[in-house]
Design a protein around this motif. Structure first.
Motif, short mmCIF file in Angstrom:
data_model
loop_
_atom_site.label_atom_id
_atom_site.label_comp_id
_atom_site.label_asym_id
_atom_site.label_seq_id
_atom_site.Cartn_x
_atom_site.Cartn_y
_atom_site.Cartn_z
N ASP A 79 0.87 -1.18 0.00
CA ASP A 79 0.00 0.00 0.00
C ASP A 79 0.91 1.23 0.00
O ASP A 79 0.94 1.99 0.96
CB ASP A 79 -0.89 -0.02 1.26
N PRO A 80 1.68 1.40 -1.09
CA PRO A 80 2.77 2.38 -1.04
C PRO A 80 2.31 3.80 -1.34
O PRO A 80 1.27 4.02 -1.96
CB PRO A 80 3.71 1.89 -2.14
N LEU A 81 3.12 4.73 -0.89
CA LEU A 81 2.96 6.12 -1.27
C LEU A 81 4.19 6.48 -2.12
O LEU A 81 4.10 7.22 -3.07
CB LEU A 81 2.90 7.00 -0.02
N ALA A 82 5.34 5.92 -1.73
CA ALA A 82 6.57 6.09 -2.51
C ALA A 82 6.74 4.80 -3.33
O ALA A 82 7.29 3.81 -2.85
CB ALA A 82 7.75 6.31 -1.58
N THR A 83 6.24 4.82 -4.56
CA THR A 83 6.21 3.58 -5.35
C THR A 83 7.60 3.04 -5.66
O THR A 83 7.81 1.83 -5.67
CB THR A 83 5.41 3.78 -6.65
N ASP A 84 8.57 3.94 -5.88
CA ASP A 84 9.93 3.48 -6.17
C ASP A 84 10.52 2.74 -4.97
O ASP A 84 11.16 1.69 -5.11
CB ASP A 84 10.83 4.66 -6.58
N VAL A 85 10.28 3.28 -3.77
CA VAL A 85 10.79 2.64 -2.55
C VAL A 85 10.09 1.30 -2.34
O VAL A 85 10.72 0.30 -2.00
CB VAL A 85 10.60 3.56 -1.31
N ALA A 86 8.78 1.27 -2.58
CA ALA A 86 8.01 0.03 -2.41
C ALA A 86 8.53 -1.04 -3.36
O ALA A 86 8.70 -2.21 -2.98
CB ALA A 86 6.53 0.29 -2.67
#
Length: 148
Positions: A118-125
């Motif tokens: 359930d990411p907000l920072a898609t690159d980090v996820a």
């Protein structure tokens, strides 16, 4: 303008009985605005760091959730570059029964348990999903660099 009793009570409790690893201090000139410090939970990549956040209680509080964001840079799938936090109780799962303290404890728990689904920072996820160990290494590096 007078503060609602509830905000006064919650503030008094936060100061008199702070949650472990969390401090929240209201601004003198605006008691709806808090400077928050959260210690990185032990056993997490954020351990040893101290993260600064801001918390604001909107007029509609407690019918609507507080606005919270990280001021310290953090490498976490549920926290974006602007410090916004993806946490259900700050959005659709908010209930007036919850308190500032509950919110801060939930954010602290989120540091221990990132949720890349359930990411907000898609690159980090994406990094967390592809190589969790390496993503945690970067989280640790950022903690060393920005949160010490």
């Amino acid at each position: 303008m007078a503060l609602p009793k509830r905000i006064i009570k919650e503030t008094e409790r936060l100061i008199a009985d702070p949650a472990p690893g969390i401090s929240a201090v209201p601004h003198e000139d605006n008691l709806r605005y808090f400077d928050v410090k959260i210690d990185g939970p032990s056993g997490s990549p954020f351990e040893g760091g101290q993260f600064s956040l801001e918390l604001f209680l909107p007029e509609e509080y407690p019918m609507s959730p507080p606005k919270v964001r990280f001021l310290t840079k953090i490498y976490h799938p549920n926290i974006d570059k602007l410090g916004r936090i993806c946490l259900d109780i700050l959005k659709d799962k908010w209930s007036p029964a919850l308190q500032i303290r509950t919110v801060l404890l939930s954010i602290q728990a989120l540091l221990s348990a990132p949720n890349p689904d359930d990411p907000l920072a898609t690159d980090v996820a994406k990094h967390y999903k592809q190589d969790e160990r390496d993503a945690q290494r970067v989280s640790k590096e950022w903690t060393e660099k920005y949160a010490k």
